[in-house]
Design an enzyme around this catalytic site. Structure first.
Site, mmCIF file in Angstrom:
data_model
loop_
_atom_site.group_PDB
_atom_site.id
_atom_site.type_symbol
_atom_site.label_atom_id
_atom_site.label_comp_id
_atom_site.label_asym_id
_atom_site.label_seq_id
_atom_site.Cartn_x
_atom_site.Cartn_y
_atom_site.Cartn_z
ATOM 1 N N ASP A 1 62.483 11.806 -29.762
ATOM 2 C CA ASP A 1 61.457 12.675 -30.689
ATOM 3 C C ASP A 1 60.549 11.709 -32.043
ATOM 4 O O ASP A 1 59.565 12.542 -32.508
ATOM 5 C CB ASP A 1 62.676 13.304 -32.109
ATOM 6 N N ASP B 1 65.722 16.676 -36.788
ATOM 7 C CA ASP B 1 67.073 16.485 -37.899
ATOM 8 C C ASP B 1 66.646 17.911 -38.858
ATOM 9 O O ASP B 1 67.249 18.767 -38.798
ATOM 10 C CB ASP B 1 67.304 14.968 -38.239
ATOM 11 N N SER C 1 74.130 14.096 -41.329
ATOM 12 C CA SER C 1 74.822 14.935 -42.496
ATOM 13 C C SER C 1 73.147 14.601 -43.855
ATOM 14 O O SER C 1 73.531 14.775 -44.927
ATOM 15 C CB SER C 1 75.845 13.894 -43.288
ATOM 16 N N GLU D 1 66.965 12.008 -25.856
ATOM 17 C CA GLU D 1 67.617 10.817 -26.673
ATOM 18 C C GLU D 1 66.033 9.889 -27.147
ATOM 19 O O GLU D 1 65.446 9.569 -26.058
ATOM 20 C CB GLU D 1 68.579 10.182 -25.858
#
Length: 380
Positions: free
Chosen positions: A38, A175, A130, A35
């Site tokens: 990245d 992602d 999304s 967490e």
């Protein structure tokens, strides 16, 4: 009930009056551990989930793109490859698509247009990515349709560039990489600097539970941006390229240069990358006792050092951790909660979450029982 592929085909006919040529899909994701590492170029361990975005497409002979989405009904959005115009308003969903074509054009790629009908079941605004699913599905569609032969990693890089620079939403690569490169039944250990990745088989006896406490997403994202900026400031103070390069000795020596909160932010990022590598090994060895410990340490660091865990999240996470013990792990993940627990405990964990959260807040949690899916591709 129709699946997203059938819905996309129907939406295409309704809006364009003809049948689509092909279907493409890309999944959303949840991050097991890693967490805030990245964008600090460390290690992450995400997993693609069985919620995806599906795009029905028809080839065009010109360079026009026309797109419609069931999530944002209304007029068909239209633009031309290489002439995307200003993408200043990042609130418009189709800017993610325009960002992809703009990033391709800037990379020297050329592609003819497509008509697109987009249907997705990745919950919007919940931290399940999304946006990356939309980007990767669209990038994959263009690559196939124009025979660009782009690798999944190249599509991920173009998509990250699009989101970071075209829609003014700077982001790491996690992602996009997991949506493009995921393998069924596996998580993906990603090195966000080297862009290397290694599939990590998830123990078949584990259930993957995603818990959405329906937090204030706007406030969460503001906090996320503040933590990101803090990390960049710490990197500059320490004279590093990124916090990935930070060692325990360097952090100890530099403690007087940092405020207490800056020191704890840096400590979290440094130890979180280490925990991510250890968690991947624990899963590969099916060592649930070790995995449970690592996930709890990550939770405590996110709560105490990075200070991004709300009291409600802490309450639910601790309740699940105490109940499952060494038969699974639980922590926050991008504003949601992820729990990997023994199949036999699944129903009890779901009931525990529902009861504990409602008794604490009077509100209901949204719980998704997921599976680890594969990455983007053409639906045949």
């Amino acid at each position: 009930m129709e699946n997203p592929a059938q819905q996309a085909m129907k939406l295409f006919v309704q809006n364009f009056g003809t049948k689509a040529d092909d279907l493409y899909q890309a999944p959303g994701r949840i991050n097991i551990i890693g967490e805030h590492t990245d964008y600090n170029e460390g290690l992450v361990l995400p997993v693609a989930i069985n919620f995806n975005t599906v795009i029905a497409v028809k080839h065009r002979d010109d360079y026009q793109f026309r797109a419609v989405s069931d999530a944002f009904p209304g007029e068909i959005q239209q633009w031309e490859f290489g002439h995307e115009g200003d993408i200043a308003d990042d609130s418009q969903w189709y800017n993610y698509l325009k960002g992809i074509t703009a990033a391709m054009a800037l990379s020297g790629l050329h592609a003819k247009g497509l008509d697109l009908a987009i249907v997705g079941n990745v919950p919007l605004g919940t931290g399940l990515s999304s946006s990356a699913a939309l980007e990767i599905a669209f990038g994959t569609a263009i690559s196939y349709a124009d025979q660009l032969h782009l690798s999944p990693l190249a599509i991920a890089q173009i998509s990250q560039r699009a989101e970071s620079h075209m829609t003014r939403q700077e982001c790491g690569i996690m992602d996009q990489m997991i949506s493009a490169l995921a393998e069924p039944d596996h998580a993906l250990l990603i090195d966000c600097l080297e862009l290397d990745s290694e599939p990590v088989l998830l123990p078949e006896n584990l259930s993957l539970i995603v818990i959405d406490l329906n937090i204030d997403r706007k406030s969460f994202m503001a906090q996320y941006q503040e933590r990101k900026q803090s990390c960049y400031e710490i990197t500059e103070i320490l004279g590093l390229d990124s916090l990935r390069d930070l060692t325990q000795i360097q952090l100890h020596r530099a403690k007087q240069l940092l405020t207490d909160s800056q020191y704890r932010r840096a400590l979290h990022v440094m130890t979180e990358s280490q925990r991510t590598a250890s968690a991947a090994r624990a899963l590969q060895e099916n060592n649930l006792n070790r995995f449970s410990e690592i996930m709890h340490h990550s939770h405590c660091s996110l709560r105490d050092n990075f200070e991004v865990v709300t009291p409600e999240m802490d309450h639910v996470i601790n309740a699940v951790h105490q109940f499952v013990g060494d038969k699974g792990g639980v922590k926050m993940s991008d504003g949601c909660i992820i729990a990997l627990v023994d199949h036999e405990l699944t129903d009890q964990v779901i009931e525990l979450v529902e009861d504990s959260f409602h008794s604490l807040t009077g509100r209901d949690a949204t719980i998704h029982l997921c599976s680890a899916s594969g990455g983007a591709g053409r639906i045949t």
